[in-house]
Design a protein around this motif. Structure first.
Motif, PDB file in Angstrom:
ATOM      1  N   ILE A 128       0.826  -1.204   0.000  1.00  0.00           N
ATOM      2  CA  ILE A 128       0.000   0.000   0.000  1.00  0.00           C
ATOM      3  C   ILE A 128       0.860   1.254   0.000  1.00  0.00           C
ATOM      4  O   ILE A 128       0.577   2.225  -0.716  1.00  0.00           O
ATOM      5  N   ALA A 129       1.926   1.255   0.794  1.00  0.00           N
ATOM      6  CA  ALA A 129       2.819   2.416   0.810  1.00  0.00           C
ATOM      7  C   ALA A 129       3.460   2.622  -0.554  1.00  0.00           C
ATOM      8  O   ALA A 129       3.605   3.761  -1.033  1.00  0.00           O
ATOM      9  N   VAL A 130       3.839   1.535  -1.217  1.00  0.00           N
ATOM     10  CA  VAL A 130       4.430   1.641  -2.558  1.00  0.00           C
ATOM     11  C   VAL A 130       3.423   2.232  -3.537  1.00  0.00           C
ATOM     12  O   VAL A 130       3.763   3.080  -4.370  1.00  0.00           O
ATOM     13  N   ASN A 181      -5.192   3.312   6.450  1.00  0.00           N
ATOM     14  CA  ASN A 181      -6.564   3.568   6.019  1.00  0.00           C
ATOM     15  C   ASN A 181      -6.538   3.614   4.491  1.00  0.00           C
ATOM     16  O   ASN A 181      -6.099   4.589   3.889  1.00  0.00           O
ATOM     17  N   PHE A 182      -7.000   2.527   3.864  1.00  0.00           N
ATOM     18  CA  PHE A 182      -6.921   2.365   2.409  1.00  0.00           C
ATOM     19  C   PHE A 182      -8.312   2.064   1.876  1.00  0.00           C
ATOM     20  O   PHE A 182      -8.971   1.111   2.292  1.00  0.00           O
ATOM     21  N   VAL A 238      -2.479  10.357   0.743  1.00  0.00           N
ATOM     22  CA  VAL A 238      -2.731  10.565  -0.686  1.00  0.00           C
ATOM     23  C   VAL A 238      -4.207  10.333  -0.958  1.00  0.00           C
ATOM     24  O   VAL A 238      -4.772   9.301  -0.565  1.00  0.00           O
ATOM     25  N   SER A 239      -4.836  11.292  -1.647  1.00  0.00           N
ATOM     26  CA  SER A 239      -6.233  11.170  -2.081  1.00  0.00           C
ATOM     27  C   SER A 239      -6.311  11.564  -3.550  1.00  0.00           C
ATOM     28  O   SER A 239      -5.836  12.637  -3.941  1.00  0.00           O
ATOM     29  N   ILE A 240      -6.914  10.700  -4.377  1.00  0.00           N
ATOM     30  CA  ILE A 240      -7.011  10.959  -5.810  1.00  0.00           C
ATOM     31  C   ILE A 240      -8.394  10.570  -6.295  1.00  0.00           C
ATOM     32  O   ILE A 240      -8.941   9.535  -5.904  1.00  0.00           O
ATOM     33  N   ILE A 241      -8.980  11.424  -7.146  1.00  0.00           N
ATOM     34  CA  ILE A 241     -10.287  11.192  -7.756  1.00  0.00           C
ATOM     35  C   ILE A 241     -10.146  11.409  -9.256  1.00  0.00           C
ATOM     36  O   ILE A 241      -9.707  12.478  -9.687  1.00  0.00           O
ATOM     37  N   SER A 268      -2.453   6.770   4.648  1.00  0.00           N
ATOM     38  CA  SER A 268      -3.818   7.004   4.177  1.00  0.00           C
ATOM     39  C   SER A 268      -3.772   7.083   2.656  1.00  0.00           C
ATOM     40  O   SER A 268      -3.118   7.961   2.091  1.00  0.00           O
ATOM     41  N   LEU A 269      -4.473   6.160   1.997  1.00  0.00           N
ATOM     42  CA  LEU A 269      -4.537   6.129   0.534  1.00  0.00           C
ATOM     43  C   LEU A 269      -6.001   5.980   0.131  1.00  0.00           C
ATOM     44  O   LEU A 269      -6.629   4.952   0.388  1.00  0.00           O
TER      45      LEU A 269
END
Length: 643
Positions: free
Chosen positions: A190-192, A368-369, A427-430, A521-522
């Protein structure tokens, strides 16, 4: 006396014969059937008996005196997974402000009678939870109807529309934002994946055709609300632009309604979460944070009406992208001075600091993924050819509705101090994309009684990444660096200088401390709507009539909301922080992918799809010459529709 065999047989036959004769005589001697009542005839039916049953007793509710109500966490209304028609007016923002600390020290004074008071016992705060959620939602709908009257309609091949749609999707993919990696195979990846998303967003360079409208903002320029590339003070209301379709039982409209469009596809996702929070966070490694929103709209709405190629329908279509990055402090605003009393005096009490620390240790990461993928693919290429002879007609071959809706709410705890032995990744992406092919071919009587709508589509992207709690980054101090090394070595001791840190002034007796490896957090949201609504409509009727071949709505709504508290973040490594707001739109205005070589259909698809036709589309006059139908009738200036 005994008879011989022959005499015995004759006597037996005569006796049996006499019995048969007697039975026949008795049939004529029975009493006749006496029918009481009127004779049956055509005017009256058979006699009937009516039986009335009555049960006046009603069951009475049983009250056992036992309550089965369960007290659950009241979820805020924006986090109910409902469609856009019920929830559009609500702001998909943050659920609520943080109240008191959910982690409080608990004491047991323990003063038995006749004994001295015992020291209180401190219960350590619980460890924070980790979340990993992967949600895939896909709707695939094929609703290509054929409603034909007595005339023969040579229709546009479905394969042609499919190839044109593929071309539009390729254009949308070229305009789309940074790539989203696949779901990590394990928790260790997840970190990668977070680093990959950060690298993809920071290296993103907008691309696409020259006629596309593209806006990309980074850093502080991306903050705030942006509508179609322009900064705005408020969010627009989707409910004000949604198409409205006539109802079957509407007596106020025209006598005849033909609806081949009116499709609605919706992706709606809400993610609200809180990480493990603290007013002071010490990070031994690096801090990496990113927020990214990419929104793409692609539409082709070039209609052929009564043999004439219309414009792009841009005035009637609503193509919009709304993005917002908002950060709010968790501290309420106040105009009063700190420590001021109502009478104007200032408190001069000695400062209070915690005297003991309670350490919660996790040998691993706190994660938190959330990965949410939503897709709608709808094919509604209809062919309607008939004469409406009834006094009132309602035909609806479109009007489909597909909805993907997801709501996630994930909570954690608040500590006084968090020490991260590794890195912080937030990181948050939409990514959102709408693709619509709405090139229609319509013929109808040109008189005042007809109302034809071939446009009126809505392509809407709305996304927000909001947070409560503002982080202030500072370089790591020596005392917190020493604490991090001590905790990494296995010690749970907290020095007095840490306990008397100014951020902990006013705390209770116990300082709650959390030590973890990485804090990750991803949040990933990917929404795609693809709709093909290539309609061929040839109708005629007496009186008022309306035909709707457009009025489609493609809607993506996503909100990622993080709520916490204002924090002082001490970083021992590097601080990487960036933001990306990307909005792109392509409206095909001149060359329809169904009608030109740019879409690859005339040169590649026509010969492949219609091998039995000698005449192919030509462009000797500089315009579209039409498809050749599959019945050897040659070119069709009506755009592939022959009657």
């Amino acid at each position: 006396m005994a008879f011989d065999f022959t005499t015995e047989a004759i006597a037996h036959f005569i006796g049996a014969f006499n019995q048969i004769i007697e039975e026949a005589r008795l049939r004529t001697d029975h009493d006749p059937f006496d029918n009481v009542g009127p004779d049956y005839g055509l005017g009256n039916g058979l006699n009937t008996i009516t039986i009335n049953l009555s049960a006046p007793m009603q069951p009475v509710a049983v009250d056992t005196g036992i309550s089965y109500s369960i007290q659950l966490l009241p979820l805020p209304e924006p986090f109910t997974p409902v469609s856009v028609f019920m929830q559009t007016g609500a702001d998909p923002g943050l659920p609520f402000l943080i109240g008191g600390l959910p982690v409080v020290p608990q004491s047991m004074p323990g003063v038995p009678f006749g004994y001295a008071a015992q020291p209180f016992v401190v219960s350590p705060p619980p460890p924070p939870p980790s979340y990993a959620t992967v949600v895939y939602q896909q709707n695939l709908l094929a609703d290509s109807d054929r409603l034909l009257g007595g005339d023969t309609v040579a229709e546009l091949p479905q394969e042609a529309a499919a190839l044109a749609l593929d071309w539009l999707v390729e254009e949308g993919t070229a305009l789309a934002g940074p790539d989203i990696p696949e779901v990590p195979e394990s928790g260790a990846d997840i970190a990668v994946t977070g680093h990959e998303v950060y690298a993809s967003a920071t290296a993103f360079v907008p691309d696409g055709p020259e006629e596309a409208q593209v806006v990309a903002l980074t850093g502080e320029d991306a903050a705030g609300i942006h509508v179609d590339g322009e900064e705005s003070e408020k969010l627009p209301d989707l409910t004000e632009v949604l198409p409205v379709l006539p109802e079957a039982d509407d007596d106020t409209g025209p006598a005849h309604d033909v609806i081949t469009g009116g499709n609605t596809v919706v992706n709606e996702g809400y993610i609200s979460f809180s990480l493990a929070e603290a007013p002071v966070i010490a990070v031994m490694g690096d801090s990496l944070s990113l927020v990214s929103i990419s929104q793409t709209n692609v539409i082709s709405d070039l209609d052929t009406v009564n043999g004439m190629l219309q414009g792009a329908g841009g005035a009637d279509n609503v193509v919009s992208s709304v993005a917002s990055f908002l950060s709010t402090s968790s501290e309420p605003e106040s105009d009063d001075g700190d420590g001021a009393e109502e009478d104007g005096t200032v408190k001069d009490d000695a400062p209070v600091f915690p005297s003991i620390a309670s350490v919660v240790r996790i040998e691993g990461d706190v994660v938190n993924f959330n990965y949410l993928y939503q897709q709608n693919m709808v094919d509604d290429d209809d062919v309607v050819g008939m004469e409406l002879t009834a006094s009132k007609t309602f035909i609806q071959s479109g009007g489909n509705l597909t909805v993907n809706a997801t709501s996630l709410l994930e909570l954690s705890y608040i500590y006084d101090l968090i020490v991260v032995g590794g890195d912080i990744i937030n990181v948050s992406i939409i990514n959102q994309m709408n693709v619509l092919l709405d090139d229609d071919f319509i013929t109808y009587p040109e008189d005042e009684g007809w109302d034809v709508t071939s446009s009126g589509n809505v392509l809407w992207n709305q996304a927000s990444v909001n947070s409560i709690g503002i982080d202030i980054y500072q370089a790591m101090s020596d005392e917190f660096a020493a604490l991090g090394d001590s905790l990494a070595a296995g010690s749970d001791a907290v020095s007095g200088s840490i306990l008397r840190h100014e951020a902990f002034e006013g705390q209770d007796e116990v300082l709650s401390v959390l030590y973890i490896d990485d804090l990750i957090s991803l949040q990933v949201v990917d929404q795609v709507n693809i709709l093909s609504d290539v309609d061929q409509v040839h109708v005629s009727a007496q009186g008022d009539a309306a035909a709707i071949a457009g009025a489609n709505a493609l809607i993506n709504i996503a909100a990622i909301s993080e709520f916490g508290i204002d924090s002082e973040v001490l970083v021992g490594g590097e601080v990487y922080s960036d933001a990306l707001m990307h909005q792109a739109g392509l409206i095909v205005e001149e060359d329809s992918p169904l009608l030109t070589q740019e879409g690859g259909l005339v040169t590649e698809a026509v010969a492949f799809l219609m091998d039995d036709v000698d005449q192919q589309a030509e462009d000797a006059d500089g315009g579209y010459c039409g498809y050749a139908a599959g019945d050897d009738m040659g070119g069709d200036p009506m755009g592939g529709l022959l009657v």
